[in-house]
Scaffold this active site. Structure first.
Site, short mmCIF file in Angstrom:
data_model
loop_
_atom_site.label_atom_id
_atom_site.label_comp_id
_atom_site.label_asym_id
_atom_site.label_seq_id
_atom_site.Cartn_x
_atom_site.Cartn_y
_atom_site.Cartn_z
N SER A 20 27.62 18.34 8.87
CA SER A 20 28.75 18.61 7.88
C SER A 20 28.14 19.37 6.50
CB SER A 20 29.05 17.01 7.30
OG SER A 20 28.25 16.45 6.46
N ASP A 21 29.07 20.04 5.84
CA ASP A 21 28.67 20.46 4.82
C ASP A 21 28.60 19.31 3.71
OD1 ASP A 21 28.28 21.96 2.66
OD2 ASP A 21 29.66 23.50 2.91
N TRP A 22 28.08 19.59 2.56
CA TRP A 22 27.97 18.45 1.72
C TRP A 22 28.97 17.93 0.94
CZ3 TRP A 22 24.09 19.69 4.42
CH2 TRP A 22 22.69 19.23 4.36
N GLY A 77 31.70 17.09 2.98
CA GLY A 77 32.73 17.59 3.67
C GLY A 77 33.44 16.62 4.74
#
Length: 745
Positions: free
Chosen positions: A272-274, A276
Site C-alpha cells: 500500500s502507499d502510506w 492508502g
C-alpha cells in the site's frame, strides 16, 4: 551357554537398533529445514516456512511495525523487511515511530537525476545503470524494498509529481522501466513500481475517483506496469491513493486481483502507499499484501504505536478468530511476503552494495548529461565558443538553489550537490570571466522534513533593484545564461499539490523578456520536471531543458553548455503552447472534483496534439544536437505480413556534422484505416545510435502484430485489424524523415 549367547545377541541387537535410531534422530535434528535450504526451489521453501508459522506470525508480517519496516519471523530466523524512498536516491533515516530525522551522520546518499531526466535519455543502458546504482545504495543501507520507480503517465503538465515519472508515452515508459527494475533487483533489493494505477494528479489524491474506459486503461495507463511485471519480473507493486470503480486502488479488485495477479501472473507483493488503506474487508479480499502508513496522511501526522490497529492487523485477526473470514487470503499474502524475503533478505548470495561512491557519482553525471535536452539553438549559440565569449553573466535563482531537498517523499539528504553556477565556474576556469546576478527571488527556504540545505537565499531588496542588477550584468556580458524554471516548493514540482499554472512563477517571464532586450546572446536553462509556457520563445536563441539532475547537476550542465558532452536527450513529453492544447485541460477534467472522467481517452500528449492538429511548443521526442544527422530511406523486409509474422524496418543514419554525437531514431506506426478511432501514429520502437563525424550506421526495428494492435474492450483482448499500415521514422514525433507502407493480411 546357548541361552546366555542368545541373551547377549539380543542385547547387542537392541544396542544396534538404539544407536541407529539415535544417529537418525541426530541427523534429523541437524537436517536443514527446507525453508533455509538455498538448494530447494523457492516455492518449496515458502510452503515450508508457511507451514511452520502461527496465525499471529502470519498477521504480523503483512503490516508495518514502524514508519518504514515490517516484521519478519524472529522465531524462524526470517528478517524484517525495510522499505525506503525513493526513485532518485535513498531517503535519510527517520525515527522508528516518527517522521523526524534519526540524526544519522552516515546516510547522505548519491542524488540521481529525477526520472523525467532518465526518460529523456531514451536509453535502456542508462536505465540499467540507474537501477543498478541506486539498488546498490539501497542494499548497502540494508533496505530490501526500494519504493520506485514511478511510471504514472504524464496526463497534464500541472501534475506536481510528474518529475518522478517517465513521461507521456506508454511504450517509452515500458521500455525504460524494465532495465531499471532488473538493475535494482540484481542487488537483492525489490523494486516497488508505483503508483498503480491512474494516479495522474496530486489534487485531492486520496479522494478522487477516476472514470476511464477499458481501452484507454489498457493502451495508455497500464503498459508500463505490465512490462515491469512480465518483462522486468518486479518483486513488488505499490498501489495508488486514488479510487477507480469506486474502490481505493490499494484495495481494488479489478486492478489488483483481476488484472495484476490473474491476467499478468504477478507473483510479487502489493504494497500500500502510506495511508492508502481504508477498509479491512477490502484489504483482505481485494489483493493487498503489505500495509504501510495507515493512521497517517502519508506525510507528517502519525499515531504512535498504532500498528496493531492497522486494517490488516488486529481487526483482521479478530475476524479470523471469530470465524467471519477464513485464512485462504491470508496465506496467499504471507506466501508473497515470504517469497520477497527469500529473494532479498534471505538470499545469502546477494551483493553487499555500495553507498555514495565515486562510481555512483559518475553514473549520476552520465545519466544527467545524456538526459539534458537542447530545445533550441538558433545560430549555433551553443556550445560556448571561448574564442568569442570572454565574459559570461549567469542569472537566476536556479543557478544557485539546491534542488535535492524538498518535493515530497523523494526529498534527499545528498552527500553533495553541485550547483549550476559552481559547475560552470569549475569548468570554465580562466577561459572566461563568470559573474552572477539573482534576477528574481523565488523560494528562499531550504528545509524539508528536518533536512536543511544550509543555504541562506534571503534577499530583501526590491524586485526592481534585483532585476536592474541582472539587466546591467547582461548588458556587460558576451553571453547570458539564465537559470530559471520551477523548484520543489508546494504547487510546483512537488508531491501533495499540483501546479496552479503553466507559466513560470516569480515573474520569470518578465525577467527573461528584459534580458532578451539587454543581450541577444541569451540562453535559457529551464530547471524543471514539467513543461512550462514560454511566451518569450521567439526572443531567445537557445533553450536547454535541464531537469532536476541531482548531485552532479552543475557538472552535467556545464559539460553540455561547453560542448564537452554533445546533447542527445529527447523530450519524454509534449511541451504545449498553452494549457488548453492539452487533452485533459481542453475537456475541463483537471483537477476535477471527486469524480474525474478521462474524456480525452487514448489521446494523451502527442496523440491529442496530432489528432487535433495542434502545433506544440516542443514536440514529444524533440531534442537537438551540436551535430547533424541525415536519414536514408527506410526499407522493409516484406510488404505484406500475416498475424504470425514479424517485419523488420531498416534505415541508414549518418552523422553529417563535425562532432561525434548520438541520435535517437524513433519508429512510429500509423494504422491507415481502422474500425475505431486511432492516433495519427504511435511510438513502437526507438534506438540510440552513436556516430562519429561522417560515420553511417544502419538502424533496425523488428515488430510483430502487437505493435499494430488496439485493445478491444468488448472482447477484452488486443486486436490487429487486417489492412494498410505505415512505418514512420522520425527524429521526433513532429520531425518525420522517412516512411514506408506495408499490409497486414
Amino acid at each position: 551357554m546357548k541361552r546366555m549367547y542368545a541373551r547377549v545377541c539380543t542385547i547387542c541387537s537392541i544396542l544396534v537398533v538404539t544407536l541407529t535410531l539415535s544417529f537418525k534422530q541426530a541427523e534429523a535434528q541437524n537436517e536443514l529445514p527446507v525453508y533455509l535450504d538455498d538448494a530447494k526451489p523457492i516455492e518449496a521453501r515458502v510452503e515450508d516456512a508457511l507451514s511452520k508459522m502461527t496465525l499471529k506470525e502470519k498477521i504480523a508480517i503483512i503490516h508495518a511495525q514502524s514508519k518504514f519496516s515490517s516484521p519478519g519471523v524472529p522465531r524462524l530466523g526470517i528478517p524484517e523487511n525495510w522499505t525506503t524512498d525513493g526513485p532518485h536516491g535513498i531517503r535519510p533515516e527517520v525515527l522508528w515511530d516518527e517522521w523526524s530525522q534519526a540524526g544519522w551522520t552516515n546516510d547522505s546518499c548519491t542524488a540521481f537525476p529525477a526520472l523525467t531526466c532518465l526518460a529523456a535519455t531514451w536509453s535502456k543502458d542508462m536505465a540499467a545503470l540507474y537501477g543498478t546504482s541506486i539498488g546498490a545504495e539501497a542494499r548497502y543501507r540494508n533496505k530490501n524494498i526500494l519504493l520506485g520507480p514511478g511510471v504514472n503517465i504524464y496526463r497534464t503538465p500541472l501534475n506536481g509529481r510528474n518529475f518522478e515519472y517517465m513521461g507521456e508515452d506508454p511504450f517509452l515508459a515500458a521500455k525504460m522501466v524494465v532495465p531499471y527494475v532488473k538493475g535494482v533487483q540484481q542487488n537483492g533489493v525489490a523494486a516497488c513500481v508505483k503508483h498503480y494505477a491512474l494516479n495522474n494528479q496530486e489534487t485531492n489524491r486520496h479522494g478522487y475517483n477516476v472514470n476511464v474506459d477499458d481501452r484507454t486503461l489498457y493502451e495508455i495507463y497500464l503498459p508500463a506496469f505490465k512490462a515491469a511485471v512480465q518483462e522486468g519480473d518486479a518483486w513488488a507493486i505499490m498501489g495508488s491513493y486514488n479510487l477507480y470503480k469506486g474502490q481505493h486502488c490499494c484495495t481494488n479488485q479489478y486492478l489488483l486481483n483481476d488484472i495484476l495477479k490473474k491476467e499478468w501472473g504477478f507473483k510479487g507483493v502489493v504494497v500500500s502507499d502510506w495511508g492508502g488503506v481504508h477498509d479491512t474487508r477490502q484489504a483482505i479480499t481485494n489483493g493487498l499484501d503489505l500495509e504501510f502508513g495507515s493512521w497517517t496522511n502519508g506525510l507528517s501526522q502519525g499515531k504512535s504505536s498504532a500498528y496493531d490497529n492497522y486494517y490488516m492487523a488486529d481487526p483482521y485477526l479478530k475476524l479470523i478468530q471469530s470465524g467471519q473470514v477464513g485464512t485462504k487470503e491470508l496465506d496467499d499474502k504471507v506466501r508473497r511476503v515470504l517469497r520477497l524475503s527469500f529473494l532479498t533478505t534471505m538470499n545469502k548470495n546477494r551483493p553487499h552494495g555500495s553507498f555514495a561512491t565515486e562510481e555512483h557519482a559518475l553514473a549520476a553525471r552520465r545519466i544527467a548529461s545524456e538526459g539534458i535536452v537542447l530545445l533550441k539553438n538558433k545560430g549555433n549559440l551553443l556550445p560556448i565558443n571561448f574564442s568569442k565569449v570572454k565574459k559570461i553573466a549567469v542569472i537566476g535563482e536556479n543557478a544557485i538553489k539546491m534542488m535535492t531537498v524538498g518535493g515530497g517523499s523523494s526529498s534527499l539528504k545528498a552527500r553533495y550537490e553541485i550547483s549550476p553556477l559552481e559547475g560552470l565556474k569549475n569548468r570554465i576556469g580562466s577561459h572566461a570571466e563568470v559573474t552572477y546576478a539573482r534576477g528574481y527571488v523565488g523560494d528562499t527556504t531550504g528545509n524539508y522534513n528536518g533536512v536543511a540545505t544550509g543555504q541562506n537565499l534571503a534577499d530583501k531588496r526590491p524586485a526592481s533593484e534585483i532585476l536592474a542588477e541582472a539587466i546591467a550584468a547582461a548588458k556587460n556580458a558576451d553571453l547570458v545564461l539564465f537559470f530559471g524554471g520551477l523548484n520543489k516548493s508546494d504547487h510546483q514540482d512537488s508531491e501533495g499539490n499540483d501546479r496552479k499554472q503553466l507559466e513560470l512563477p516569480y515573474n520569470q517571464d518578465g525577467v527573461i523578456s528584459e534580458l532578451a532586450k539587454a543581450n541577444k546572446n541569451l540562453v535559457v536553462i529551464n530547471i524543471s520536471g514539467n513543461a512550462v509556457a514560454m511566451p518569450w520563445v521567439d526572443k531567445v536563441p537557445a533553450i536547454l531543458q535541464g531537469w532536476f539532475l541531482g548531485s552532479e547537476t552543475g557538472n552535467a550542465i556545464a559539460s553540455v553548455l561547453t560542448g564537452d558532452v554533445n546533447p542527445s536527450g529527447k523530450l519524454p513529453f509534449t511541451f504545449p503552447v498553452k494549457l488548453t492544447d492539452n487533452g485533459a485541460h481542453n475537456a475541463g477534467e483537471f483537477p476535477g472534483n471527486k469524480e474525474i472522467t478521462y474524456k480525452e481517452g487514448i489521446f494523451v500528449g502527442y496523440r491529442w496534439a496530432e489528432a487535433k492538429k495542434i502545433k506544440p511548443l516542443f514536440a514529444f521526442g524533440h531534442g537537438l544536437s551540436y551535430t547533424t544527422f541525415q536519414y536514408g530511406k527506410v526499407k522493409a523486409d516484406k510488404s505484406v505480413i500475416s498475424p504470425s509474422d514479424k517485419i523488420t524496418f531498416t534505415v541508414d543514419v549518418k552523422n553529417t556534422g563535425s562532432r561525434a554525437g548520438e541520435e535517437i531514431v524513433q519508429l512510429y506506426i500509423n494504422d491507415v484505416k481502422a474500425s475505431v478511432a486511432r492516433p495519427v501514429k504511435e511510438l513502437k520502437g526507438f534506438e540510440k545510435v552513436s556516430l562519429k563525424p561522417g560515420e553511417q550506421k544502419t538502424v533496425s526495428f523488428t515488430i510483430d502484430k502487437s505493435a499494430l494492435s488496439f485493445f478491444d474492450a468488448a472482447k477484452h483482448e488486443w486486436v490487429a485489424e487486417p489492412g494498410d499500415f505505415e512505418a514512420i521514422i522520425g527524429a521526433s514525433s513532429s520531425d518525420i524523415r522517412t516512411k514506408t507502407a506495408f499490409r497486414l493480411n
